[in-house]
Design an enzyme around this catalytic site. Structure first.
Site, PDB file in Angstrom:
ATOM      1  N   ASP A 188      -4.175   0.010 -30.740  1.00  0.00           N
ATOM      2  CA  ASP A 188      -5.226   0.308 -29.772  1.00  0.00           C
ATOM      3  C   ASP A 188      -4.790   1.503 -28.946  1.00  0.00           C
ATOM      4  O   ASP A 188      -3.734   1.463 -28.289  1.00  0.00           O
ATOM      5  CB  ASP A 188      -5.482  -0.901 -28.872  1.00  0.00           C
ATOM      6  N   GLU A 272      -8.990   2.517 -34.527  1.00  0.00           N
ATOM      7  CA  GLU A 272     -10.420   2.609 -34.254  1.00  0.00           C
ATOM      8  C   GLU A 272     -10.912   4.034 -34.476  1.00  0.00           C
ATOM      9  O   GLU A 272     -10.169   4.997 -34.277  1.00  0.00           O
ATOM     10  CB  GLU A 272     -10.722   2.179 -32.825  1.00  0.00           C
ATOM     11  N   CYS A 325     -12.545 -12.353 -27.921  1.00  0.00           N
ATOM     12  CA  CYS A 325     -11.371 -13.207 -27.743  1.00  0.00           C
ATOM     13  C   CYS A 325     -10.652 -13.335 -29.077  1.00  0.00           C
ATOM     14  O   CYS A 325     -11.251 -13.764 -30.074  1.00  0.00           O
ATOM     15  CB  CYS A 325     -11.791 -14.575 -27.222  1.00  0.00           C
ATOM     16  N   CYS A 328     -10.616 -17.335 -30.224  1.00  0.00           N
ATOM     17  CA  CYS A 328     -11.797 -18.068 -30.702  1.00  0.00           C
ATOM     18  C   CYS A 328     -12.877 -17.166 -31.270  1.00  0.00           C
ATOM     19  O   CYS A 328     -13.830 -17.660 -31.886  1.00  0.00           O
ATOM     20  CB  CYS A 328     -12.379 -18.921 -29.580  1.00  0.00           C
ATOM     21  N   CYS A 344     -10.817 -16.038 -21.288  1.00  0.00           N
ATOM     22  CA  CYS A 344     -11.912 -16.437 -22.157  1.00  0.00           C
ATOM     23  C   CYS A 344     -12.706 -17.554 -21.477  1.00  0.00           C
ATOM     24  O   CYS A 344     -12.131 -18.556 -21.027  1.00  0.00           O
ATOM     25  CB  CYS A 344     -11.381 -16.900 -23.502  1.00  0.00           C
ATOM     26  N   ASP A 354      -5.351  -4.626 -23.693  1.00  0.00           N
ATOM     27  CA  ASP A 354      -4.906  -3.750 -24.781  1.00  0.00           C
ATOM     28  C   ASP A 354      -4.334  -4.542 -25.952  1.00  0.00           C
ATOM     29  O   ASP A 354      -4.632  -4.246 -27.117  1.00  0.00           O
ATOM     30  CB  ASP A 354      -3.867  -2.752 -24.259  1.00  0.00           C
TER      31      ASP A 354
END
Length: 388
Positions: A188, A272, A325, A328, A344, A354
């Site tokens: 990231d 990304e 998250c 989950c 969360c 990050d």
């Protein structure tokens, strides 16, 4: 399996006054030929809707050399002039394929000063590099040897705004891929932490521009106080350029070390697809984003992964890696940039922004490796209460 790749080895050299004058003259002729050919091709298209090919541009160059106004083009080697026409042809090809903008004219002050020599115009033997129209070899500082058995195919001579001279030798060399590994890392990119791998490590942003900002501002103030066209202005401009060169060199060196480590230690690197051009429109973050040089880091990862047998996976820019998250898979309702840690709402898991994004990026990359799956999340129920 050994792979043969093209590698450019760049060295600094110190020309004699005669060599510097000859190279400066060559730079000017290359720039003049580019501008003349661009003007001829633009005029032919707008007035007659005709495409001018490289062969036609080469014939024009012969006519220009025989004219009275442009006879000075005969004083330099013809090879860099022909290479300028080839580069212009490549620029047009990229434009017609919608990969680049329309070619622009070269300026003496703003454009890069460079000339490219192919095999007939240079000779490299026993560590000595001779260029056409020069009697003595260039005083190159061979900071590292050329790859074993490498023979340069082209030589590019350039001068940066700080007045430093460089020569780049393009060679075909054999590269040994790194040993296979099972490690896959998601990275990231950020501003406070330049890169956050999914391993939990945070690589701090050196902020090279900020560290030299006071020195740069002082040099720019001195430049602003000088008179245009004066010798003192040239000296002040050179000092500003040297500060910029220092920042650029340190940034590039740090990125090379970082990307080399990521490629060496992992079989696949997942990043990304960031739209840097749009992100720097934010005037509050433009300077910090430019200093981080995310685009340059991605370019280094691309060619290093290709050289050493690694996989570079680029996921979609709209993938909500920070808001998802990693425990989950639920999406947070909102997550402003100032929030660096969040909980969360469903499981109560506390996430570092990050590290959580890096873990999600890695998971998306694993999905692509496994079955070529996309990275778009499942559609959430609408706010009006509709079905998902």
């Amino acid at each position: 399996m050994t792979k043969v790749v093209k590698q450019a080895c760049k060295y600094r050299f110190y020309p004699t006054p005669e060599q510097a004058a000859e190279l400066s003259r060559t730079f000017g002729c290359v720039r003049k030929v580019w501008n003349l050919a661009l003007q001829a091709r633009t005029t032919a298209w707008h007035q007659r809707h005709e495409h001018v090919s490289y062969l036609q541009s080469s014939a024009m160059l012969t006519q220009w050399k025989h004219s009275d106004d442009l006879g000075y083009l005969n004083q330099v080697s013809s090879v860099p002039l022909q290479q300028a026409l080839r580069h212009l042809q490549s620029a047009y090809a990229r434009f017609w394929q919608k990969q680049a903008r329309y070619p622009r004219y070269k300026s003496r002050k703003k454009s890069r000063s460079a000339a490219e020599y192919t095999r007939p115009a240079f000779r490299y033997r026993d560590g000595h590099l001779h260029l056409a129209k020069m009697t003595a070899p260039l005083a190159v500082v061979w900071s590292r040897p050329l790859p074993d058995g490498a023979e340069p195919s082209t030589v590019t001579v350039s001068r940066d705004p700080a007045g430093r001279w460089f020569v780049s030798l393009l060679c075909e060399c054999a590269v040994e891929p790194h040993p296979a590994s099972a490690a896959v890392v998601g990275v990231d990119a950020g501003i406070t932490s330049l890169a956050t791998p999914s391993t939990g490590e945070k690589i701090a942003n050196p902020r090279h521009e900020r560290r030299d900002r006071a020195r740069l501002a002082r040099a720019q103030r001195r430049l602003a106080r000088t008179q245009k066209g004066s010798a003192n202005r040239d000296k002040a401009r050179l000092k500003v350029a040297r500060v910029h060169a220092r920042i650029t060199d340190r940034r590039k060196g740090f990125l090379h070390k970082l990307t080399t480590r990521l490629v060496r230690d992992n079989q696949a690197v997942v990043i990304e697809d960031l739209s840097v051009r749009n992100m720097i429109r934010n005037h509050h973050l433009a300077r910090a984003i430019s200093d981080a040089a995310w685009r340059e880091m991605r370019a280094m990862l691309e060619y290093k992964c290709q050289w050493y047998g690694r996989d570079l996976i680029v996921i979609g820019r709209w993938y909500p890696s920070s808001k998802t998250c990693s425990a989950c898979g639920r999406l947070a309702s909102s997550l402003p940039l100032g929030v660096r840690e969040w909980d969360c709402a469903y499981w109560g898991t506390r996430h570092d922004r990050d590290i959580n994004a890096a873990v999600n990026i890695r998971a998306a990359g694993l999905a692509v490796l496994a079955c070529g799956a996309g990275t778009r999340p499942e559609r959430e129920p609408s706010r009006a209460g509709g079905r998902p």
